[in-house]
Design a protein around this motif. Structure first.
Motif, PDB file in Angstrom:
ATOM      1  N   GLN A   1     -69.369  13.649 -33.162  1.00 47.63           N
ATOM      2  CA  GLN A   1     -69.679  14.056 -34.529  1.00 47.63           C
ATOM      3  C   GLN A   1     -71.187  13.975 -34.733  1.00 47.63           C
ATOM      4  OE1 GLN A   1     -67.440  12.019 -37.492  1.00 47.63           O
ATOM      5  NE2 GLN A   1     -68.585  12.890 -39.188  1.00 47.63           N
ATOM      6  N   GLU A   2     -71.715  15.007 -35.374  1.00 56.45           N
ATOM      7  CA  GLU A   2     -73.143  15.031 -35.631  1.00 56.45           C
ATOM      8  C   GLU A   2     -73.500  14.081 -36.757  1.00 56.45           C
ATOM      9  OE1 GLU A   2     -74.923  17.378 -33.671  1.00 56.45           O
ATOM     10  OE2 GLU A   2     -76.611  16.144 -34.268  1.00 56.45           O
ATOM     11  N   GLN A   3     -74.542  13.278 -36.545  1.00 56.50           N
ATOM     12  CA  GLN A   3     -75.050  12.426 -37.605  1.00 56.50           C
ATOM     13  C   GLN A   3     -76.491  12.810 -37.852  1.00 56.50           C
ATOM     14  OE1 GLN A   3     -74.351   8.277 -37.199  1.00 56.50           O
ATOM     15  NE2 GLN A   3     -72.138   8.504 -37.047  1.00 56.50           N
ATOM     16  N   SER A  25     -78.199  12.761 -34.167  1.00 51.57           N
ATOM     17  CA  SER A  25     -77.614  12.037 -33.042  1.00 51.57           C
ATOM     18  C   SER A  25     -76.235  12.637 -32.802  1.00 51.57           C
ATOM     19  CB  SER A  25     -77.506  10.549 -33.342  1.00 51.57           C
ATOM     20  OG  SER A  25     -76.677  10.330 -34.468  1.00 51.57           O
ATOM     21  N   GLY A  26     -75.650  12.310 -31.702  1.00 52.01           N
ATOM     22  CA  GLY A  26     -74.385  12.945 -31.386  1.00 52.01           C
ATOM     23  C   GLY A  26     -74.641  14.176 -30.553  1.00 52.01           C
ATOM     24  N   ARG A  27     -74.088  15.285 -30.914  1.00 58.01           N
ATOM     25  CA  ARG A  27     -74.310  16.525 -30.187  1.00 58.01           C
ATOM     26  C   ARG A  27     -75.739  17.007 -30.374  1.00 58.01           C
ATOM     27  NH1 ARG A  27     -68.962  20.312 -31.032  1.00 58.01           N
ATOM     28  NH2 ARG A  27     -67.449  18.844 -30.198  1.00 58.01           N
ATOM     29  N   THR A  28     -76.164  17.856 -29.450  1.00 55.57           N
ATOM     30  CA  THR A  28     -77.512  18.381 -29.546  1.00 55.57           C
ATOM     31  C   THR A  28     -77.662  19.295 -30.762  1.00 55.57           C
ATOM     32  OG1 THR A  28     -79.184  19.669 -28.400  1.00 55.57           O
ATOM     33  CG2 THR A  28     -76.884  20.240 -27.950  1.00 55.57           C
ATOM     34  N   LEU A  29     -78.751  19.092 -31.473  1.00 56.69           N
ATOM     35  CA  LEU A  29     -78.995  19.829 -32.710  1.00 56.69           C
ATOM     36  C   LEU A  29     -79.172  21.321 -32.461  1.00 56.69           C
ATOM     37  CD1 LEU A  29     -79.262  19.295 -35.743  1.00 56.69           C
ATOM     38  CD2 LEU A  29     -81.712  19.057 -35.404  1.00 56.69           C
ATOM     39  N   GLU A 112     -71.174  21.625 -42.192  1.00 52.57           N
ATOM     40  CA  GLU A 112     -70.181  20.606 -41.849  1.00 52.57           C
ATOM     41  C   GLU A 112     -70.739  19.187 -41.895  1.00 52.57           C
ATOM     42  OE1 GLU A 112     -70.705  23.688 -40.244  1.00 52.57           O
ATOM     43  OE2 GLU A 112     -69.566  23.479 -38.386  1.00 52.57           O
ATOM     44  N   TYR A 113     -72.006  19.034 -41.586  1.00 53.10           N
ATOM     45  CA  TYR A 113     -72.567  17.695 -41.462  1.00 53.10           C
ATOM     46  C   TYR A 113     -73.758  17.538 -42.401  1.00 53.10           C
ATOM     47  CZ  TYR A 113     -69.846  17.968 -37.196  1.00 53.10           C
ATOM     48  OH  TYR A 113     -68.828  18.142 -36.304  1.00 53.10           O
TER      49      TYR A 113
END
Length: 124
Positions: A1-3, A25-29, A112-113
């Motif tokens: 999950q993207e933060q 953080s999490g997946r690449t932006l 989504e985030y």
């Protein structure tokens, strides 16, 4: 999950500048379109600017055109909002958001985030 975590807000006099950052953080932006939104006191959240995954396409609200610049550094997993010639009416909590599609959208529901927001206060 993207933060997402925003930083760079603060108190500035009218005419001044601030640079907001949005660290992911999490997946690449680079997989996400980035949007910046703001919520002035007592008002609805509104779109400020957006940038596509590659950085080649941008979109701005009319109220900030020519004063704000959105950018991103995918290598640093970070997005930016450079704000110049700030006005008291720019006072708001600023949020960055990420959207898992390539087209920049102005609607908050398309993202989504979200970060927690950073306060920007412009004094007259």
């Amino acid at each position: 999950q993207e933060q997402l975590v925003e930083s760079g807000g603060g108190l500035v006099q009218a005419g001044g500048s601030l640079r907001l950052s949005c660290a992911a953080s999490g997946r690449t932006l680079s997989m996400y379109t980035i949007g910046w939104f703001r919520q002035p006191p007592g008002k609805e959240r509104e779109f400020v600017a957006g940038v596509s995954r590659s950085g080649r396409s941008t979109l701005y609200a009319d109220s900030v055109k020519g004063r704000f610049t959105i950018s991103r550094d995918n290598a640093k997993n970070t997005g930016y909002l450079e704000m110049n010639s700030l006005k008291p009416e720019d006072t708001a909590v600023y949020y960055c958001a990420a959207r898992g599609r390539s087209v920049v959208k102005e609607e908050a529901s398309e993202y989504e985030y979200w970060g927690q927001g950073t306060q920007v206060t412009v004094s007259s």
